[in-house]
Design a protein around this motif. Structure first.
Motif, mmCIF file in Angstrom:
data_model
loop_
_atom_site.group_PDB
_atom_site.id
_atom_site.type_symbol
_atom_site.label_atom_id
_atom_site.label_comp_id
_atom_site.label_asym_id
_atom_site.label_seq_id
_atom_site.Cartn_x
_atom_site.Cartn_y
_atom_site.Cartn_z
ATOM 1 N N HIS A 234 0.822 -1.214 0.000
ATOM 2 C CA HIS A 234 0.000 0.000 0.000
ATOM 3 C C HIS A 234 0.855 1.262 0.000
ATOM 4 O O HIS A 234 0.458 2.299 -0.545
ATOM 5 C CB HIS A 234 -0.901 0.044 1.240
ATOM 6 N N THR A 235 2.021 1.182 0.633
ATOM 7 C CA THR A 235 2.843 2.371 0.840
ATOM 8 C C THR A 235 3.877 2.588 -0.256
ATOM 9 O O THR A 235 4.669 3.534 -0.166
ATOM 10 C CB THR A 235 3.560 2.278 2.197
ATOM 11 N N THR A 236 3.887 1.748 -1.275
ATOM 12 C CA THR A 236 4.811 1.960 -2.397
ATOM 13 C C THR A 236 4.617 3.364 -2.947
ATOM 14 O O THR A 236 3.490 3.792 -3.192
ATOM 15 C CB THR A 236 4.547 0.929 -3.511
ATOM 16 N N GLU A 237 5.712 4.102 -3.155
ATOM 17 C CA GLU A 237 5.594 5.474 -3.623
ATOM 18 C C GLU A 237 5.456 5.540 -5.131
ATOM 19 O O GLU A 237 6.247 4.963 -5.878
ATOM 20 C CB GLU A 237 6.814 6.303 -3.184
ATOM 21 N N LYS A 241 3.066 10.020 -4.106
ATOM 22 C CA LYS A 241 2.036 9.591 -3.158
ATOM 23 C C LYS A 241 2.208 8.099 -2.901
ATOM 24 O O LYS A 241 3.012 7.432 -3.549
ATOM 25 C CB LYS A 241 0.631 9.828 -3.720
ATOM 26 N N THR A 242 1.411 7.570 -1.978
ATOM 27 C CA THR A 242 1.390 6.118 -1.828
ATOM 28 C C THR A 242 0.561 5.524 -2.966
ATOM 29 O O THR A 242 -0.319 6.195 -3.537
ATOM 30 C CB THR A 242 0.782 5.691 -0.489
ATOM 31 N N ARG A 244 -1.712 3.421 -2.742
ATOM 32 C CA ARG A 244 -3.117 3.390 -2.331
ATOM 33 C C ARG A 244 -3.806 4.726 -2.604
ATOM 34 O O ARG A 244 -4.929 4.778 -3.092
ATOM 35 C CB ARG A 244 -3.202 3.046 -0.843
ATOM 36 N N GLU A 245 -3.123 5.822 -2.326
ATOM 37 C CA GLU A 245 -3.700 7.144 -2.566
ATOM 38 C C GLU A 245 -3.897 7.405 -4.059
ATOM 39 O O GLU A 245 -4.924 7.957 -4.469
ATOM 40 C CB GLU A 245 -2.782 8.220 -1.969
#
Length: 534
Positions: A234-237, A241-242, A244-245
């Motif tokens: 989820h936090t992969t940039e 942003k992540t 997920r975002e």
């Protein structure tokens, strides 16, 4: 009562021309209206006019401007026309404004190379984007044709400059979500919500007939399932942003774009590569192309796991969604309402959700801010003369702008007569705004209220059937100068209502079918017949 003189019947399009009977009637009606104030012409002279129009292409009321016509038929009618006209024919022909233009100006902007985005036509979808891409490749090969129009500008910018927040899709404002209220009663097969926004904080106003653009966010459950299929975190940039975002806020997850199939074809081999290539070219090797959203593609090609950054780059930007405004700024300044059908359906045992409708129905809470903009209407507005009578046909959520019209006419004291045709499935659970409408009828604001319920009896009964029942009175209102408005489904309802109107004109106006088609064409030309369809 004013008497309306039947226009002369003009047979310009020969019977052996390559058009259907409906298209031939439309073209005859159009040219009859175009030439109605001139000396009557022979069919030969009329054919010359048509040839001139075909060569120039700037004929305004092009025969392919019909939202019910399949894209292949529209492109056939546009053969031989200038490139910008063929681009216009490729579009969904609704002038809905979701692209930020109308169809004419969007095609002009692409042809003039002032707009490089070829996927803005939301109703046209993938078939329009594919056709525009193919036509765009011709630009550098085709000599520039003279255009009578200046460089196109987004239609969203008509009364205010684009730099003001909330006046275009490219510069939205933040509005506060106030509330939602279910409009259906127990036993309804539908889920329709009355949605309210507070505009006081963003200083937005509007006029009735305008639409409201919503930048919705994707369902977080769908986002997380896609991340799991990618085997990513989820936090992969990605893009600062992540992951997920980005998947929630920035990219479209339905339908799957051709670029995603192209990416997958580079990452796999043999039969899977050929299948992905075929899908990228618009083919349908397994008969399931129409059901493939982004998640379904990842499931179909489950052995392929694209890198998150490459995956995101292969997706298209998340497009705003437009809704007809169902309130009046004159009646309730600083507040705006929408009437929204919630879209939920199942494909291959998997539940699919309408992006904006379920966002409004369940994924935001009172007090939350949402990115929004006002889309100015294109030829859909109350008559300038408040004494002019209006006939409104809006089944289902098509009632939205007509509720706004009525509220506005009450707030401004407009004396014109008002007639509403409303219909839905069942009278006991699908009569939206029943108390309001009945009160308007009691007060005299709503002169006539004609209702049609398709599931109450053994035989389905629609608004166009109710119109035919009271056709003589409809004709009387038309003879008195009434304006006619339609809002709702473009592919069936709008065409059926227009056909009913033609039949009423023929029967009670003592005209042939061709003359009645011409009469309705004249109503459109004069702004007395307007549509807000989707």
């Amino acid at each position: 009562m004013n008497q309306i003189t039947p226009p002369p019947k003009v047979e310009i399009i020969p019977s052996n021309a390559p058009f259907s009977e409906a298209q031939r009637s439309w073209l005859n009606g159009f040219f009859a209206g175009l030439l109605s104030d001139a000396t009557p012409l022979s069919a030969e002279h009329g054919a010359e006019v048509m040839q001139d129009a075909a060569g120039d292409g700037d004929d305004g009321e092009a025969p392919w401007h019909d939202q019910t016509m399949p894209i292949a038929d529209r492109m056939k009618l546009a053969e031989g026309r200038p490139l910008r006209r063929r681009m216009m024919a490729a579009m969904a022909q609704q002038d809905c404004g979701q692209c930020g233009y109308d169809c004419h100006n969007y095609s002009e902007a692409i042809a003039n190379k002032s707009e490089a985005r070829l996927n803005l036509c939301v109703p046209g979808g993938k078939e329009t984007a594919r056709m525009l891409k193919s036509l765009y490749e011709e630009i550098d090969k085709t000599p520039a044709a003279p255009s009578s129009a200046p460089a196109a500008a987004p239609a969203a910018v008509t009364t205010k400059v684009a730099s003001e927040p909330g006046r275009s899709r490219d510069n939205p404002a933040n509005a506060k979500f106030l509330s939602r209220r279910l409009l259906n009663g127990k036993g309804s097969e539908k889920e329709t919500w009355h949605i309210e926004f507070d505009l006081s904080g963003c200083d937005l106003d509007y006029v009735v007939g305008d639409s409201f653009g919503i930048f919705a966010r994707n369902d977080i459950g769908l986002v997380d399932q896609i991340i799991a299929l990618l085997g990513a975190s989820h936090t992969t940039e990605v893009r600062g942003k992540t992951l997920r975002e980005v998947l929630r806020d920035d990219v479209s997850l339905s339908p799957a774009p051709d670029s995603l199939f192209e990416l997958i074809s580079y990452l796999t081999g043999s039969a899977l590569r050929e299948k992905a290539r075929a899908l990228a070219q618009g083919e349908d090797p397994d008969g399931d192309a129409a059901t493939l959203d982004v998640m379904a593609v990842l499931q179909k090609f489950s052995r392929v796991r694209p890198h998150p950054e490459a995956f995101v780059e292969a997706l298209e930007p998340l497009q705003p969604r437009l809704y007809s405004i169902s309130s009046s700024h004159n009646a309730t300044p600083g507040r705006l309402s929408l009437t929204v059908d919630c879209v939920r359906y199942v494909v291959n045992k998997r539940r699919r959700l309408g992006l904006a409708s379920t966002f409004l129905a369940e994924r935001i809470n009172p007090g939350d801010e949402v990115k929004v903009y006002v889309q100015k209407a294109h030829g859909f507005a109350l008559p300038q003369d408040p004494k002019t009578p209006i006939i409104m046909v809006g089944p289902g959520t098509g009632i939205a702008p007509f509720r706004a019209f009525l509220l506005d006419r009450r707030a401004t004291g407009a004396p014109g007569k008002n007639w509403l045709f409303f219909g839905h499935q069942r009278s006991d659970c699908d009569f939206f705004y029943a108390d309001e409408l009945n009160a308007m009828k009691t007060s005299g604001l709503l002169t006539r209220l004609s209702l049609a319920w398709s599931r109450d009896g053994e035989k389905k009964f629609y608004v166009q059937d109710r119109m035919r029942e009271v056709g003589r009175e409809v004709w009387t209102w038309l003879a008195e100068g009434a304006h006619v408005y339609i809002c709702g489904d473009a592919k069936r309802m709008a065409k059926d209502v227009e056909r009913a109107l033609v039949d009423i004109v023929a029967q009670f106006g003592a005209r042939t079918t061709d003359e009645a088609v011409s009469f309705v064409g004249e109503l459109k030309k004069k702004g007395r017949f307007q549509q807000d369809v989707y």
